[in-house]
Scaffold this motif. Structure first.
Motif, PDB file in Angstrom:
ATOM      1  N   SER A   7     -21.606  -6.363  49.505  1.00  0.00           N
ATOM      2  CA  SER A   7     -21.876  -7.655  50.123  1.00  0.00           C
ATOM      3  C   SER A   7     -22.575  -8.483  49.070  1.00  0.00           C
ATOM      4  O   SER A   7     -22.908  -7.982  48.007  1.00  0.00           O
ATOM      5  N   ALA A 117     -25.059  -9.022  57.916  1.00  0.00           N
ATOM      6  CA  ALA A 117     -24.572  -8.014  56.970  1.00  0.00           C
ATOM      7  C   ALA A 117     -25.227  -6.663  57.241  1.00  0.00           C
ATOM      8  O   ALA A 117     -26.456  -6.560  57.243  1.00  0.00           O
ATOM      9  N   ALA A 264     -19.435 -12.847  53.355  1.00  0.00           N
ATOM     10  CA  ALA A 264     -18.911 -11.763  52.531  1.00  0.00           C
ATOM     11  C   ALA A 264     -17.478 -11.497  52.972  1.00  0.00           C
ATOM     12  O   ALA A 264     -17.240 -11.112  54.118  1.00  0.00           O
ATOM     13  N   GLY A 268     -18.072  -8.459  55.691  1.00  0.00           N
ATOM     14  CA  GLY A 268     -19.390  -7.989  55.275  1.00  0.00           C
ATOM     15  C   GLY A 268     -20.551  -8.766  55.853  1.00  0.00           C
ATOM     16  O   GLY A 268     -21.699  -8.486  55.531  1.00  0.00           O
TER      17      GLY A 268
END
Length: 280
Positions: A7, A117, A264, A268
């Protein structure tokens, strides 16, 4: 904590109804609009539109920050909250969509306000469950002001184990990566190194090593100095063996002077950052 997740913080494995729009000149042919009045209206729209847009953007950014403020940076959220945050996020992203990435604006330090994340949330969860472990501020620092196609990104996590270390800021976890701009809004991260540094000893540990009431020996002073200057570095790549470091694609969906939004690529998570003072 699995530092292999890729990430941005840690490495890992409209053209609707055009045919119905009348030409501008047809306004005069179908409606009797005084030229002076028409000119006045067009001038008002032209002068007010930038101010209106700016006001709308700031209002939507405020709504986004309001939506994330009680989530403990994403640790505590309900389904309704996540839905509201995503809606607010998409709204703000719409104002910046398609604009080229401005590396001068990107350069600097950004403080994390919210994320979904998993590799970041696992740190926050650990601090919530373990009474002896604390996670302080989390930053993303971009170094790219004088670059044209990339730069360096440093992910900074302040953490501590009190009372051995100072509260919330006893040590720093630093994840460094190179990044390159691969499209209008996408950057590719190539992670290089993970390090622990900036150890700040707590008063209790300092008193244990070198009691204030006793003369400090050369050995105790050396131990204190060693701990204060300690730095552990773990390279992610190994040029000698040709092993490539872990990389990840990061979509910077919104950027202005005081807010940075990112996603991400590959599920992510999302990130909400606000501009912060430069780190020491």
């Amino acid at each position: 904590m699995d530092l292999a997740l890729a990430s941005p913080l840690f490495p890992s494995n409209v053209t609707r109804g055009i045919d119905k729009i009348k030409p501008f000149s047809s306004i005069f042919a179908t409606r009797k609009v005084p030229a002076r009045k028409l000119f006045h209206c067009l001038a008002a729209v032209a002068t007010q539109t930038p101010q209106t847009v700016e006001f709308d953007v700031e209002s939507k950014k405020y709504e986004l920050l309001r939506a994330v403020q009680d989530t403990q940076r994403g640790l505590v959220t309900t389904d309704d909250q996540r839905s509201s945050i995503e809606e607010a996020l998409v709204t703000v992203e719409g104002y910046n969509k398609g604009a080229p990435l401005d590396l001068v604006k990107l350069d600097g330090t950004w403080r994390l306000q919210y994320t979904s994340a998993p590799d970041v949330l696992i740190l926050l969860e650990a601090a919530e469950r373990l009474s002896f472990f604390q996670v302080g501020q989390i930053f993303q620092k971009f170094e790219c002001k004088d670059q044209s196609n990339g730069g360096i990104i440093r992910n900074v996590v302040r953490w501590s184990v009190p009372p051995l270390l100072e509260e919330e800021d006893g040590a720093t976890l630093l994840v460094s990566a190179k990044f390159s701009v691969v499209s209008v809004r996408n950057i590719y991260l190539q992670f290089e190194e993970i390090s622990v540094q900036n150890i700040k000893i707590g008063e209790q540990l300092q008193a244990l090593i070198a009691p204030a009431l006793l003369p400090r020996s050369f050995l105790s002073l050396q131990i204190l100095q060693f701990l204060r200057t300690f730095k552990a570095q773990i390279p992610v790549s190994d040029p000698g063996t040709g092993r490539q470091s872990v990389g990840g694609l990061y979509y910077l969906s919104y950027l202005d002077a005081n807010m940075l939004l990112g996603r991400a690529v590959g599920g992510g998570g999302v990130f909400v950052f606000t501009k912060a003072q430069p780190l020491e």
